[in-house]
Scaffold this motif. Structure first.
Motif, PDB file in Angstrom:
ATOM      1  N   UNK A  97     -24.460  98.918  79.730  1.00  0.00           N
ATOM      2  CA  UNK A  97     -24.717  97.729  78.926  1.00  0.00           C
ATOM      3  C   UNK A  97     -23.626  96.709  79.221  1.00  0.00           C
ATOM      4  N   UNK A  98     -24.022  95.440  79.338  1.00  0.00           N
ATOM      5  CA  UNK A  98     -23.075  94.396  79.721  1.00  0.00           C
ATOM      6  C   UNK A  98     -23.487  93.054  79.120  1.00  0.00           C
ATOM      7  N   UNK A  99     -22.549  92.123  79.180  1.00  0.00           N
ATOM      8  CA  UNK A  99     -22.799  90.736  78.767  1.00  0.00           C
ATOM      9  C   UNK A  99     -22.347  89.804  79.886  1.00  0.00           C
ATOM     10  N   UNK A 100     -23.010  88.673  79.994  1.00  0.00           N
ATOM     11  CA  UNK A 100     -22.618  87.649  80.964  1.00  0.00           C
ATOM     12  C   UNK A 100     -21.602  86.756  80.272  1.00  0.00           C
ATOM     13  N   UNK A 101     -20.387  86.686  80.813  1.00  0.00           N
ATOM     14  CA  UNK A 101     -19.331  85.916  80.151  1.00  0.00           C
ATOM     15  C   UNK A 101     -19.279  84.464  80.625  1.00  0.00           C
ATOM     16  N   UNK A 102     -19.508  84.216  81.895  1.00  0.00           N
ATOM     17  CA  UNK A 102     -19.500  82.854  82.429  1.00  0.00           C
ATOM     18  C   UNK A 102     -20.760  82.647  83.266  1.00  0.00           C
ATOM     19  N   UNK A 103     -21.733  81.902  82.747  1.00  0.00           N
ATOM     20  CA  UNK A 103     -23.021  81.782  83.434  1.00  0.00           C
ATOM     21  C   UNK A 103     -22.932  81.121  84.811  1.00  0.00           C
ATOM     22  N   UNK A 140     -21.856  85.181  93.259  1.00  0.00           N
ATOM     23  CA  UNK A 140     -22.373  86.372  93.925  1.00  0.00           C
ATOM     24  C   UNK A 140     -23.864  86.191  94.167  1.00  0.00           C
ATOM     25  N   UNK A 141     -24.301  86.542  95.352  1.00  0.00           N
ATOM     26  CA  UNK A 141     -25.729  86.488  95.659  1.00  0.00           C
ATOM     27  C   UNK A 141     -26.440  87.657  94.980  1.00  0.00           C
ATOM     28  N   UNK A 142     -27.552  87.427  94.344  1.00  0.00           N
ATOM     29  CA  UNK A 142     -28.326  88.433  93.610  1.00  0.00           C
ATOM     30  C   UNK A 142     -27.438  89.216  92.635  1.00  0.00           C
ATOM     31  N   UNK A 143     -26.940  88.576  91.580  1.00  0.00           N
ATOM     32  CA  UNK A 143     -25.979  89.229  90.691  1.00  0.00           C
ATOM     33  C   UNK A 143     -26.501  90.494  90.002  1.00  0.00           C
ATOM     34  N   UNK A 144     -27.752  90.519  89.565  1.00  0.00           N
ATOM     35  CA  UNK A 144     -28.281  91.713  88.893  1.00  0.00           C
ATOM     36  C   UNK A 144     -28.368  92.890  89.849  1.00  0.00           C
ATOM     37  N   UNK A 145     -28.788  92.630  91.073  1.00  0.00           N
ATOM     38  CA  UNK A 145     -28.863  93.692  92.074  1.00  0.00           C
ATOM     39  C   UNK A 145     -27.461  94.172  92.448  1.00  0.00           C
ATOM     40  N   UNK A 146     -26.519  93.246  92.533  1.00  0.00           N
ATOM     41  CA  UNK A 146     -25.136  93.612  92.836  1.00  0.00           C
ATOM     42  C   UNK A 146     -24.553  94.475  91.725  1.00  0.00           C
ATOM     43  N   UNK A 147     -24.897  94.177  90.475  1.00  0.00           N
ATOM     44  CA  UNK A 147     -24.458  95.017  89.361  1.00  0.00           C
ATOM     45  C   UNK A 147     -24.974  96.441  89.502  1.00  0.00           C
ATOM     46  N   UNK A 203     -15.859 100.023  86.911  1.00  0.00           N
ATOM     47  CA  UNK A 203     -16.905  98.999  87.061  1.00  0.00           C
ATOM     48  C   UNK A 203     -16.373  97.629  86.667  1.00  0.00           C
ATOM     49  N   UNK A 204     -15.622  97.583  85.568  1.00  0.00           N
ATOM     50  CA  UNK A 204     -15.069  96.304  85.115  1.00  0.00           C
ATOM     51  C   UNK A 204     -14.082  95.762  86.134  1.00  0.00           C
ATOM     52  N   UNK A 205     -13.238  96.630  86.696  1.00  0.00           N
ATOM     53  CA  UNK A 205     -12.259  96.195  87.697  1.00  0.00           C
ATOM     54  C   UNK A 205     -12.955  95.667  88.948  1.00  0.00           C
ATOM     55  N   UNK A 263     -17.711  88.316  89.237  1.00  0.00           N
ATOM     56  CA  UNK A 263     -19.100  88.320  88.797  1.00  0.00           C
ATOM     57  C   UNK A 263     -19.281  87.772  87.393  1.00  0.00           C
ATOM     58  N   UNK A 264     -18.201  87.578  86.629  1.00  0.00           N
ATOM     59  CA  UNK A 264     -18.254  87.023  85.270  1.00  0.00           C
ATOM     60  C   UNK A 264     -19.100  87.876  84.340  1.00  0.00           C
ATOM     61  N   UNK A 265     -18.900  89.193  84.409  1.00  0.00           N
ATOM     62  CA  UNK A 265     -19.627  90.143  83.579  1.00  0.00           C
ATOM     63  C   UNK A 265     -18.608  90.993  82.837  1.00  0.00           C
TER      64      UNK A 265
END
Length: 169
Positions: free
Chosen positions: A89-95, A102-109, A145-147, A154-156
């Protein structure tokens, strides 16, 4: 636009401004484009299973059963196989950074999460993965993951990682 979201406005493809929820105007005919980013909502990604009816295409594995099976099969440190399922579970901090750094941010996550879980599970024995080391795995994987997401800009911000019951193969 939902009240938990922010619109990132681009003019001719270049970032212009962030717009909060409410009534706003944009220039028509492709001059302005708005991308809605849910910044106050807690988002999740599931590995090893998929919730039926999920609206986010990256919430679960994209390629169906084969991809779901592949992402859960892991080798532990004592060379045993385990099927590991987890939810991040995550939140987007800076849209703006989320969309443009990052290209394709959800896939990169998804790739970051799968990579870190394989690393953490690979450092443990199968007994630790199945029984006694689950909380340690959750906290270590969340920190890594956060690091890694911070390193990639990624601003997540990750809020939780959960391991449902794990089965040995």
């Amino acid at each position: 636009m939902p009240s938990d979201s922010v619109a990132v406005v681009q003019r001719f493809g270049k970032y212009l401004k962030d717009v909060p929820a409410g009534l706003h105007f944009k220039l028509p005919f492709g001059i302005d484009a708005a991308t809605i980013v849910p910044v106050k909502r807690q988002l999740k990604q599931e590995f090893g299973f998929t919730t039926p009816g999920a609206r986010d295409p990256y919430q679960g594995a994209r390629d169906g059963r084969q991809e779901t099976k592949r992402e859960t099969e892991m080798v532990t440190g004592d060379l045993n196989a385990a099927l590991v399922e987890w939810v991040v579970q995550y939140r987007i901090s800076e849209p703006v950074k989320f969309l443009f750094e990052v290209r394709e941010p959800s896939e990169t996550l998804r790739y970051v999460s799968e990579s870190v879980m394989r690393e953490v599970v690979g450092d443990r024995t199968v007994d630790e993965v199945i029984t006694i080391g689950r909380q340690e795995i959750e906290s270590e994987a969340l920190a890594k993951m956060q690091a890694l997401s911070t390193k990639y800009a990624m601003a997540v911000s990750y809020t939780q990682l959960t391991l449902p019951p794990i089965y040995s193969v």
